[in-house]
Enzyme design. Structure first.
Site, PDB file in Angstrom:
ATOM      1  CB  SER A 231      -0.963  -0.041   1.191  1.00 43.79           C
ATOM      2  OG  SER A 231      -1.949   0.950   1.076  1.00 43.79           O
ATOM      3  CD  GLU A 354      -5.145  -3.823  -4.405  1.00 48.34           C
ATOM      4  OE1 GLU A 354      -5.301  -3.464  -3.227  1.00 48.34           O
ATOM      5  OE2 GLU A 354      -4.092  -4.333  -4.835  1.00 48.34           O
ATOM      6  CG  HIS A 418      -5.553  -2.149  -0.151  1.00 51.79           C
ATOM      7  ND1 HIS A 418      -4.596  -2.081  -1.143  1.00 51.79           N
ATOM      8  CD2 HIS A 418      -5.124  -1.299   0.830  1.00 51.79           C
ATOM      9  CE1 HIS A 418      -3.646  -1.239  -0.780  1.00 51.79           C
ATOM     10  NE2 HIS A 418      -3.936  -0.756   0.409  1.00 51.79           N
TER      11      HIS A 418
END
Length: 516
Positions: A231, A354, A418
């Site tokens: 991330s 995600e 995610h």
């Protein structure tokens, strides 16, 4: 082999090694638990849950960034006695949003940081095999240096799903280091009175330098450090080679779900002044404003920022990496074509869903269209960087993760959201909810093997043996070598789609959606 053993033993056994008892841990006495570093002697421990792993939790790599060092470039930690590295450190000051409901607040709390937060937060933690197990190797061990995510607003080491002790316990073939770095206002102030605006990224660089200077004393190979992040951590990893083209230090890069496009643009530098006004430092010149804000308690600043942002006040205010033409640049392609990027090999990729991590939580989900749009927040910067690296002939290995396991994704619409790959990479997927399936274990072992293979020799690229089943590899062979990414070719590694462990596919569907 002999010269390594002598140097290694001299570094870590010349000091008397005693484990220090700590509440809630069954500590064992072992060798190599007192290690000399540039920050002073570091006292670690071994516990019963990972009896072959030396743990050094909360090792300072920088002076506390407080007082005049608040918002400033980090300063290397000076020795000041023995450091008892027995617990994970406080996270850096966290921006919070009490009005937000996401899959992480409702179901996936193990991805959130636990424990306290503090301005005094520039610490890293190290998980390394026992000394005798390292000595049996032919050379020092590869090192994975991990940058946590959190949107540059929050994040840190202390979250359940990315504690690597059981991974290191199982393999005994690598070392994992996880760093903290300043986030939100404290890491990316963008104040007019400062020389450096992206001090959070400079924290990361100083951590890399600390590992280069010290990891050999823990049994690590200073020439085989792989910088890995997810991330915002992946965004940090992907910008890193552009900022240090001549001296990257690290041999490999891994970026899970992030690319250089994740930056903030506050060219007028108004955000800092707006926040200063909220804490009683309004109407001042740039130097006086900075001096005033440095005297405000850290929690007061964090509360002011969090409540302002959480209430949706206009204009919006954010503190994230900004273009400074030092470590963050406005035109990555231009930087690359001018040769101002390290030619460090990279693994980069994203997850199929995600967007589930970015939408507001509802039990039934927001629908496919909303999920697809939110997924582009990550998949498109990743695609752009993969294409950029292809243009620059930089060794790149691209993947997409599609795993959908009920203990990690308990609602059908979660899918490969995610961060959902992290429990499989860190080997923590079996620690919560229901038991992991055999296929889930296969996926975990395969991903760990590829990431470790890359860390062992990034110039060779990732490779792995089949798990006793030739169908586990895309080319139906007992040995699989992940091909370098080439635009238009079928060489993107798709992981855990349906019941297929790995397959090589085209990235066209992702890339085309990002061009619309």
């Amino acid at each position: 082999m002999r010269s390594f053993n002598i140097a290694f033993l001299a570094a870590i056994l010349s000091l008397e090694a005693h484990a220090v008892p700590h509440s809630n841990r069954k500590v064992s006495v072992g060798t190599g638990l007192l290690v000399e570093t540039t920050s002073g002697n570091i006292q670690g421990f071994i516990n019963h849950t990972a009896p072959d792993v030396r743990q050094f939790l909360g090792v300072p790599f920088a002076e506390p960034p407080v007082g005049q060092l608040r918002f400033a470039k980090p300063q290397a930690k000076q020795p000041n006695g023995t450091v008892k590295a027995l617990t994970l450190p406080n996270s850096c000051m966290q921006q919070f949003d009490s009005s937000s409901s996401t899959i992480y607040t409702e179901y996936e709390t193990g991805f959130l940081v636990s424990g306290g937060n503090s301005e005094d937060c520039l610490y890293l933690s190290i998980w390394a095999p026992k000394v005798e197990n390292i000595q049996s190797q032919q050379r020092p061990l590869p090192v994975l240096l991990y940058i946590p995510g959190g949107g540059f607003t929050s994040g840190g080491q202390a979250s359940l799903y990315k504690i690597p002790d059981k991974w290191v316990q199982r393999t005994q073939s690598h070392i994992v280091v996880i760093m903290n770095y300043r986030v939100n206002l404290f890491g990316f102030p963008n104040a007019k009175g400062l020389e450096d605006q992206n001090v959070g990224l400079l924290d990361q660089r100083l951590a890399v330098e600390w590992v280069r200077d010290n990891i050999g004393n823990f049994g690590g190979d200073t020439k085989r450090i792989t910088l890995w992040g997810q991330s915002a951590g992946a965004g940090s990893v992907s910008v890193y080679p552009y900022g240090y083209p001549e001296d990257p230090i690290v041999a490999g890069l891994i970026a899970d779900s992030g690319g250089p496009g994740i930056v903030n643009y506050d060219l007028a530098q108004t955000n800092f002044t707006t926040l200063a006004g909220l804490v009683g430092c309004d109407g001042l010149g740039s130097e006086e404003e900075l001096s005033c804000v440095r005297k405000v308690p850290a929690q007061t600043l964090e509360n002011a920022l969090s409540y302002y942002s959480g209430n949706g006040t206009s204009p919006s205010m954010a503190f994230k990496p900004v273009v400074d033409n030092k470590v963050v640049f406005s035109n990555w392609t231009e930087r690359l074509t001018n040769g101002k990027v390290a030619k460090t090999p990279m693994i980069i990729g994203s997850n199929t869903n995600e967007g589930a991590g970015f939408v507001s939580f509802t039990p039934e989900g927001p629908g496919d269209e909303a999920l697809a749009a939110a997924t582009k927040i990550i998949s498109c910067p990743v695609a752009a960087e993969a294409q950029n690296r292809y243009i620059g002939d930089l060794p790149t290995y691209r993947y997409q993760y599609a795993g959908n396991f009920s203990n990690i994704s308990p609602l059908p619409w979660f899918g490969a959201y995610h961060s959902s790959e992290l429990p499989l990479l860190f080997g923590t997927h079996s620690e919560y909810r229901s038991q992991s399936t055999s296929f889930e274990w296969d996926v975990s072992y395969a991903m760990e093997a590829l990431w470790l293979s890359f860390a062992e020799d990034p110039t060779r690229g990732p490779a792995r043996l089949a798990l006793g089943n030739t169908a586990a590899n895309p080319n139906n062979a007992s040995y699989f070598a992940w091909p370098k990414f080439q635009q238009g070719a079928s060489d993107m590694l798709l992981i855990a789609e349906g019941e297929k462990l790995m397959q090589l596919v085209s990235s066209e569907s992702i890339d085309t959606s990002c061009s619309v």
